[in-house]
Design a protein around this motif. Structure first.
Motif, PDB file in Angstrom:
ATOM      1  N   UNK A 160       4.724  -0.280   3.201  1.00 35.35           N
ATOM      2  CA  UNK A 160       4.072  -1.294   4.025  1.00 35.35           C
ATOM      3  C   UNK A 160       3.231  -2.247   3.174  1.00 35.35           C
ATOM      4  N   UNK A 161       2.555  -1.705   2.167  1.00 38.86           N
ATOM      5  CA  UNK A 161       1.748  -2.549   1.287  1.00 38.86           C
ATOM      6  C   UNK A 161       2.633  -3.571   0.568  1.00 38.86           C
ATOM      7  N   UNK A 162       3.807  -3.129   0.114  1.00 38.94           N
ATOM      8  CA  UNK A 162       4.732  -4.059  -0.530  1.00 38.94           C
ATOM      9  C   UNK A 162       5.239  -5.110   0.432  1.00 38.94           C
ATOM     10  N   UNK A 192       2.084   0.985  12.243  1.00 40.66           N
ATOM     11  CA  UNK A 192       0.725   1.408  11.926  1.00 40.66           C
ATOM     12  C   UNK A 192       0.424   1.188  10.446  1.00 40.66           C
ATOM     13  N   UNK A 193       1.384   1.547   9.591  1.00 42.56           N
ATOM     14  CA  UNK A 193       1.188   1.374   8.152  1.00 42.56           C
ATOM     15  C   UNK A 193       1.050  -0.093   7.774  1.00 42.56           C
ATOM     16  N   UNK A 194       1.818  -0.984   8.414  1.00 45.30           N
ATOM     17  CA  UNK A 194       1.704  -2.419   8.134  1.00 45.30           C
ATOM     18  C   UNK A 194       0.331  -2.954   8.529  1.00 45.30           C
ATOM     19  N   UNK A 195      -0.196  -2.468   9.649  1.00 45.93           N
ATOM     20  CA  UNK A 195      -1.534  -2.892  10.079  1.00 45.93           C
ATOM     21  C   UNK A 195      -2.587  -2.468   9.060  1.00 45.93           C
ATOM     22  N   UNK A 213      -2.257  -4.644   5.936  1.00 47.59           N
ATOM     23  CA  UNK A 213      -2.819  -5.987   6.135  1.00 47.59           C
ATOM     24  C   UNK A 213      -4.338  -5.956   6.003  1.00 47.59           C
ATOM     25  N   UNK A 214      -4.966  -4.915   6.554  1.00 51.62           N
ATOM     26  CA  UNK A 214      -6.413  -4.791   6.420  1.00 51.62           C
ATOM     27  C   UNK A 214      -6.849  -4.594   4.990  1.00 51.62           C
ATOM     28  N   UNK A 215      -6.108  -3.789   4.237  1.00 48.55           N
ATOM     29  CA  UNK A 215      -6.443  -3.554   2.835  1.00 48.55           C
ATOM     30  C   UNK A 215      -6.313  -4.841   2.020  1.00 48.55           C
ATOM     31  N   UNK A 216      -5.262  -5.607   2.274  1.00 43.63           N
ATOM     32  CA  UNK A 216      -5.084  -6.876   1.560  1.00 43.63           C
ATOM     33  C   UNK A 216      -6.209  -7.845   1.890  1.00 43.63           C
ATOM     34  N   UNK A 217      -6.619  -7.880   3.153  1.00 45.08           N
ATOM     35  CA  UNK A 217      -7.743  -8.749   3.524  1.00 45.08           C
ATOM     36  C   UNK A 217      -9.009  -8.357   2.777  1.00 45.08           C
ATOM     37  N   UNK A 218      -9.281  -7.066   2.710  1.00 43.67           N
ATOM     38  CA  UNK A 218     -10.479  -6.606   2.005  1.00 43.67           C
ATOM     39  C   UNK A 218     -10.401  -6.937   0.518  1.00 43.67           C
ATOM     40  N   UNK A 270       3.131 -12.562   1.077  1.00 45.52           N
ATOM     41  CA  UNK A 270       1.925 -13.355   0.847  1.00 45.52           C
ATOM     42  C   UNK A 270       1.928 -13.990  -0.538  1.00 45.52           C
ATOM     43  N   UNK A 271       2.394 -13.256  -1.542  1.00 47.34           N
ATOM     44  CA  UNK A 271       2.457 -13.796  -2.907  1.00 47.34           C
ATOM     45  C   UNK A 271       3.442 -14.955  -2.983  1.00 47.34           C
ATOM     46  N   UNK A 272       4.585 -14.824  -2.326  1.00 51.10           N
ATOM     47  CA  UNK A 272       5.571 -15.902  -2.313  1.00 51.10           C
ATOM     48  C   UNK A 272       5.041 -17.121  -1.565  1.00 51.10           C
ATOM     49  N   UNK A 273       4.362 -16.870  -0.451  1.00 49.43           N
ATOM     50  CA  UNK A 273       3.770 -17.965   0.316  1.00 49.43           C
ATOM     51  C   UNK A 273       2.712 -18.681  -0.529  1.00 49.43           C
TER      52      UNK A 273
END
Length: 405
Positions: free
Chosen positions: A51-53, A5-8, A11-16, A59-62
């Protein structure tokens, strides 16, 4: 709150954050992102930061090895596909985690995986009764608070964005599409029922919705509501729901068979004919001004071309090329019609009579509604994590077959 749940949410916060970074100046989106970050901080859950980390670092490495594409360069259908597959993966992990949790609990062991509270989102009756008790009597359901939050969030999203949740977030719709494609390979053909049968089949979801509304609004009197929320049956509602489908008897087997038959036989069979949540969102969505709109002056049909690519692309079989604004209960704002239009957003768009809404912004609004409100409920009102103890759950699980209303 579980790690999935925390990862989901992360992911939404990073998208925003990426959406705001690419969007440039704009007070409304900055305010929205600030509210979401504030909700994240108020939740004060170390698991959310972990989860944020886990989302940001890969994503940063990618991005360092292969730059991520700009959000505006991603087509609506690709963006929707990525979102749905990601959420389906999350739901698959949640299902596995919940199943292992119950199995270990049934063996008398202390589960090493916590119960994911998001499973309560599949309890519309518990959520409706919890919302009724909360709004009418100020009573918070301690056993399935996530169900209350889910019903509230989905209802608000429908009032603002129509049935967009169905097309962009719901994992069941994607599974239904896979089953239909499998059937199409084994038994080729696009099966479409005649109009009279289509109308009868579509009435099913509204009948189920009517039954659920009867239970939520009428069957349980207000004076009995606190007692029902404290009852063993209500506490075990999630386990009773799972047992209905996984411990099949004749009735549940027939119900599951009917669901699979309609889902596989017809395109969007489950969404179109069976889903009561979809029916509820469709009715509330009638109030939103946000619709698919066609500009006749820019449409190829105004130049004499017999173009109906938008209608052929519509999974709900709506005759978009004949409409100015789509007001159908079956429209889920999937934007398939816009993506198929030769003139794209020039002739077709999603929005109000005065403003257009891009696919990226639509997904951003869904993330705000479906992530910020649960975070606020979790952080400020403690309305997400179930307060039912493991000992009580073990007791309920052992007596599950004998628990009735």
């Amino acid at each position: 709150m579980s790690l999935t749940e925390a990862l989901t949410l992360a992911a939404g916060l990073v998208y925003l954050a990426l959406l705001q970074w690419r969007a440039g100046p704009g007070w409304s989106w900055r305010l929205s992102l600030a509210l979401l970050v504030a909700a994240w901080l108020m939740a004060a859950d170390p698991l959310l930061w972990l989860a944020l980390g886990l989302v940001v670092v890969p994503l940063a490495l990618w991005h360092r090895c292969r730059p991520l594409p700009a959000l505006n360069d991603i087509g609506s259908q690709s963006l929707r596909a990525w979102t749905r597959h990601l959420l389906l993966l999350c739901w698959g992990l949640v299902t596995l985690q919940y199943g292992l949790h119950l199995w270990q609990l049934g063996q008398g062991e202390t589960p090493w995986l916590v119960r994911p509270d998001v499973v309560d989102g599949f309890l519309p009756i518990a959520g409706g009764l919890g919302l009724r008790a909360w709004l009418g009597q100020g009573i918070a359901d301690p056993h399935h608070p996530a169900a209350t939050v889910t019903v509230l969030v989905l209802s608000l999203s429908a009032l603002l964005l129509g049935r967009a949740f169905c097309a962009w977030f719901c994992p069941l719709g994607l599974v239904g599409e896979w089953l239909h494609r499998l059937r199409s390979r084994l038994l080729p053909g696009d099966w479409t029922p005649p109009l009279w049968l289509d109308g009868l089949l579509r009435a099913q979801k509204f009948l189920v919705l009517g039954f659920l509304l009867f239970i939520v609004l009428i069957a349980v009197p207000g004076a009995a509501l606190p007692g029902y929320l404290a009852s063993p049956y209500h506490q075990a509602a999630d386990m009773k729901m799972g047992a209905f489908f996984f411990n099949l008897n004749l009735l549940s087997g027939l119900c599951l068979g009917w669901v699979l038959l309609l889902t596989a036989a017809f395109r969007q069979g489950f969404c179109r004919y069976l889903c009561p949540y979809g029916a509820w969102l469709a009715l509330l969505g009638l109030l939103t001004p946000l619709r698919i709109r066609r500009d006749p002056a820019r449409c190829l049909r105004s130049a004499g071309h017999d173009c109906d690519r938008c209608s052929r692309a519509c999974p709900s079989r709506i005759q978009v090329h004949r409409l100015i604004a789509v007001r159908s209960l079956e429209c889920s704002s999937c934007l398939s019609c816009v993506a198929a239009c030769p003139k794209r957003a020039d002739a077709l768009h999603l929005g109000t009579p005065r403003r257009r809404l891009s696919p990226q912004r639509l997904l951003g609004l869904l993330c705000l509604l479906l992530l910020m409100l649960p975070l606020l409920a979790h952080g400020l009102l403690d309305l997400w994590v179930s307060q039912t103890s493991l000992a009580d759950r073990y007791w309920l699980l052992q007596r599950l077959p004998w628990l009735n209303h």
